[in-house]
Design a protein around this motif. Structure first.
Motif, PDB file in Angstrom:
ATOM      1  N   LEU A   1       0.860  -1.186   0.000  1.00 35.63           N
ATOM      2  CA  LEU A   1       0.000   0.000   0.000  1.00 35.63           C
ATOM      3  C   LEU A   1       0.891   1.228   0.000  1.00 35.63           C
ATOM      4  O   LEU A   1       1.806   1.346   0.810  1.00 35.63           O
ATOM      5  CB  LEU A   1      -0.907   0.008   1.233  1.00 35.63           C
ATOM      6  CG  LEU A   1      -1.840  -1.185   1.401  1.00 35.63           C
ATOM      7  CD1 LEU A   1      -2.721  -1.002   2.629  1.00 35.63           C
ATOM      8  CD2 LEU A   1      -2.702  -1.386   0.162  1.00 35.63           C
ATOM      9  N   ARG A   2       0.569   2.148  -0.877  1.00 34.76           N
ATOM     10  CA  ARG A   2       1.451   3.299  -1.070  1.00 34.76           C
ATOM     11  C   ARG A   2       1.043   4.496  -0.214  1.00 34.76           C
ATOM     12  O   ARG A   2      -0.152   4.740   0.000  1.00 34.76           O
ATOM     13  CB  ARG A   2       1.462   3.698  -2.552  1.00 34.76           C
ATOM     14  CG  ARG A   2       2.055   2.632  -3.468  1.00 34.76           C
ATOM     15  CD  ARG A   2       2.101   3.124  -4.894  1.00 34.76           C
ATOM     16  NE  ARG A   2       0.777   3.266  -5.477  1.00 34.76           N
ATOM     17  CZ  ARG A   2       0.535   3.934  -6.607  1.00 34.76           C
ATOM     18  NH1 ARG A   2       1.525   4.561  -7.227  1.00 34.76           N
ATOM     19  NH2 ARG A   2      -0.692   3.991  -7.084  1.00 34.76           N
ATOM     20  N   CYS A   3       2.063   5.223   0.216  1.00 31.44           N
ATOM     21  CA  CYS A   3       1.864   6.446   0.973  1.00 31.44           C
ATOM     22  C   CYS A   3       2.974   7.415   0.618  1.00 31.44           C
ATOM     23  O   CYS A   3       4.162   7.072   0.727  1.00 31.44           O
ATOM     24  CB  CYS A   3       1.870   6.168   2.474  1.00 31.44           C
ATOM     25  SG  CYS A   3       1.828   7.647   3.501  1.00 31.44           S
ATOM     26  N   ASN A   4       2.586   8.601   0.180  1.00 29.02           N
ATOM     27  CA  ASN A   4       3.561   9.649  -0.085  1.00 29.02           C
ATOM     28  C   ASN A   4       3.224  10.862   0.770  1.00 29.02           C
ATOM     29  O   ASN A   4       2.059  11.172   0.996  1.00 29.02           O
ATOM     30  CB  ASN A   4       3.551  10.040  -1.563  1.00 29.02           C
ATOM     31  CG  ASN A   4       4.033   8.911  -2.440  1.00 29.02           C
ATOM     32  OD1 ASN A   4       3.249   8.155  -2.997  1.00 29.02           O
ATOM     33  ND2 ASN A   4       5.334   8.768  -2.530  1.00 29.02           N
ATOM     34  N   TYR A   5       4.227  11.543   1.229  1.00 29.52           N
ATOM     35  CA  TYR A   5       4.000  12.682   2.099  1.00 29.52           C
ATOM     36  C   TYR A   5       4.737  13.896   1.570  1.00 29.52           C
ATOM     37  O   TYR A   5       5.690  13.783   0.772  1.00 29.52           O
ATOM     38  CB  TYR A   5       4.449  12.362   3.531  1.00 29.52           C
ATOM     39  CG  TYR A   5       5.937  12.162   3.650  1.00 29.52           C
ATOM     40  CD1 TYR A   5       6.503  10.901   3.494  1.00 29.52           C
ATOM     41  CD2 TYR A   5       6.788  13.237   3.876  1.00 29.52           C
ATOM     42  CE1 TYR A   5       7.861  10.714   3.556  1.00 29.52           C
ATOM     43  CE2 TYR A   5       8.150  13.067   3.947  1.00 29.52           C
ATOM     44  CZ  TYR A   5       8.694  11.795   3.786  1.00 29.52           C
ATOM     45  OH  TYR A   5      10.041  11.617   3.843  1.00 29.52           O
ATOM     46  N   SER A   6       4.301  15.032   2.041  1.00 32.76           N
ATOM     47  CA  SER A   6       4.966  16.286   1.723  1.00 32.76           C
ATOM     48  C   SER A   6       5.305  16.959   3.044  1.00 32.76           C
ATOM     49  O   SER A   6       4.412  17.264   3.839  1.00 32.76           O
ATOM     50  CB  SER A   6       4.040  17.189   0.899  1.00 32.76           C
ATOM     51  OG  SER A   6       4.610  18.458   0.741  1.00 32.76           O
ATOM     52  N   TYR A   7       6.608  17.106   3.256  1.00 32.33           N
ATOM     53  CA  TYR A   7       7.068  17.712   4.503  1.00 32.33           C
ATOM     54  C   TYR A   7       8.509  18.125   4.309  1.00 32.33           C
ATOM     55  O   TYR A   7       9.265  17.454   3.616  1.00 32.33           O
ATOM     56  CB  TYR A   7       6.939  16.712   5.649  1.00 32.33           C
ATOM     57  CG  TYR A   7       7.343  17.265   7.001  1.00 32.33           C
ATOM     58  CD1 TYR A   7       8.488  16.811   7.644  1.00 32.33           C
ATOM     59  CD2 TYR A   7       6.586  18.241   7.627  1.00 32.33           C
ATOM     60  CE1 TYR A   7       8.881  17.318   8.862  1.00 32.33           C
ATOM     61  CE2 TYR A   7       6.963  18.757   8.855  1.00 32.33           C
ATOM     62  CZ  TYR A   7       8.119  18.294   9.462  1.00 32.33           C
ATOM     63  OH  TYR A   7       8.496  18.799  10.678  1.00 32.33           O
TER      64      TYR A   7
ATOM     65  N   ALA B   1      -0.464   8.202   8.136  1.00 31.04           N
ATOM     66  CA  ALA B   1      -0.539   9.489   8.829  1.00 31.04           C
ATOM     67  C   ALA B   1       0.859  10.055   9.008  1.00 31.04           C
ATOM     68  O   ALA B   1       1.823   9.304   9.192  1.00 31.04           O
ATOM     69  CB  ALA B   1      -1.234   9.351  10.181  1.00 31.04           C
ATOM     70  N   VAL B   2       0.929  11.349   8.974  1.00 33.55           N
ATOM     71  CA  VAL B   2       2.203  12.053   9.087  1.00 33.55           C
ATOM     72  C   VAL B   2       2.145  13.003  10.267  1.00 33.55           C
ATOM     73  O   VAL B   2       1.207  13.792  10.388  1.00 33.55           O
ATOM     74  CB  VAL B   2       2.491  12.857   7.799  1.00 33.55           C
ATOM     75  CG1 VAL B   2       3.754  13.663   7.962  1.00 33.55           C
ATOM     76  CG2 VAL B   2       2.583  11.937   6.613  1.00 33.55           C
ATOM     77  N   GLY B   3       3.140  12.926  11.117  1.00 37.03           N
ATOM     78  CA  GLY B   3       3.252  13.822  12.249  1.00 37.03           C
ATOM     79  C   GLY B   3       4.364  14.824  12.024  1.00 37.03           C
ATOM     80  O   GLY B   3       5.383  14.516  11.401  1.00 37.03           O
ATOM     81  N   ASP B   4       4.162  15.998  12.537  1.00 32.98           N
ATOM     82  CA  ASP B   4       5.124  17.084  12.367  1.00 32.98           C
ATOM     83  C   ASP B   4       5.895  17.264  13.664  1.00 32.98           C
ATOM     84  O   ASP B   4       5.352  17.768  14.640  1.00 32.98           O
ATOM     85  CB  ASP B   4       4.374  18.367  12.002  1.00 32.98           C
ATOM     86  CG  ASP B   4       5.299  19.556  11.825  1.00 32.98           C
ATOM     87  OD1 ASP B   4       4.789  20.631  11.483  1.00 32.98           O
ATOM     88  OD2 ASP B   4       6.524  19.407  12.034  1.00 32.98           O
ATOM     89  N   PRO B   5       7.160  16.842  13.701  1.00 34.21           N
ATOM     90  CA  PRO B   5       7.927  16.951  14.948  1.00 34.21           C
ATOM     91  C   PRO B   5       8.085  18.380  15.445  1.00 34.21           C
ATOM     92  O   PRO B   5       8.328  18.612  16.626  1.00 34.21           O
ATOM     93  CB  PRO B   5       9.302  16.378  14.571  1.00 34.21           C
ATOM     94  CG  PRO B   5       9.068  15.562  13.363  1.00 34.21           C
ATOM     95  CD  PRO B   5       7.927  16.202  12.638  1.00 34.21           C
TER      96      PRO B   5
END
Lengths: 117, 114
Positions: free
Chosen positions: A21-27, A92-96
């Motif tokens: 399963l694919r997941c791409n993030y922008s950060y 899900a993406v978390g922002d440190p």
């Protein structure tokens, strides 16, 4: 703010086949990354998470995910799926650096996994 | 074993009614969250709370309010329910801050507003 893309809305896999399963993030930097699973009629359950260190992360139920910084991806894999893996999967993406504000965690729209007998 | 419970699994209300959704966690977590989940839109954060009596707006707070009088309980209030608030509502809690720690979710409340 960060964003998450799960390109596949639905995926159908035969029982016993492998899964990705694919997941791409922008950060801008290295985010914290999570995969959650939601079985029918249930809340979300954490499968695995990546904060730092080894880029291949092992989770529950035989799942693993690999963080690839160059591709801004965190794809979820399983070598052999079982009928009980049929569910909705959320990256899900978390922002440190967010300090835990309202934009501290961003979910993708989910991928619905269907298992064929 | 960690547990987040929600007061109802299914709820049917009429337009204009005041609706209370209750969430209780038994993990002594500081942070609690309310999301709504809609097909094709994923999870969207409504409100969260990082301490008793403290609350912060999420991405879609309009039409909702929250209350956290005790550490273990976080309530979502629809002051005057409308049909566009028909949705699945998920409560979650975490020890650490959002985005930095695992969130534990309740089973959800499927709300229908007629």
């Amino acid at each position: 703010a960060q964003s998450v893309t799960q390109p596949d809305i639905h995926i159908t896999v035969s029982e016993g086949a492998s899964l990705e399963l694919r997941c791409n993030y922008s950060y801008g930097a290295t985010p914290y990354l999570f995969w959650y699973v939601q079985s029918p009629g249930q809340g979300l359950q954490l499968l695995l998470k990546y904060f730092s260190g080894d880029t291949l992360v092992q989770g529950i139920k035989g799942f693993e995910a690999e963080f690839k910084r160059s591709q801004s991806s965190f794809n979820l894999r399983k070598p052999s799926v079982h009928w009980s893996d049929a569910a909705e999967y959320f990256c899900a993406v978390g922002d440190p650096d967010s300090g835990g504000g309202a934009d501290g965690l961003t979910f993708g729209k989910g991928t619905h996994l269907i298992i064929q007998p | 074993d960690v547990k987040v419970t929600q007061s109802s699994r299914y709820l049917v209300k009429r337009t204009g009614e005041k609706v209370f959704l209750e969430c209780v966690q038994d993990m002594d977590h500081e942070n609690m969250f309310w999301y709504r989940q809609d097909p094709g839109l994923g999870l969207r954060l409504i409100y969260f709370s990082y301490d008793v009596k403290m609350k912060e707006k999420g991405d879609i707070p309009e039409g909702y309010s929250v209350s956290r009088e005790k550490k273990e309980r976080f309530s979502l209030i629809l002051e005057s329910a409308s049909t566009n608030q028909t949705s699945m509502y998920l409560c979650a809690s975490s020890l650490g801050l959002a985005g930095l720690d695992t969130q534990y979710f309740g089973p959800g409340t499927r709300l229908t507003v007629l």
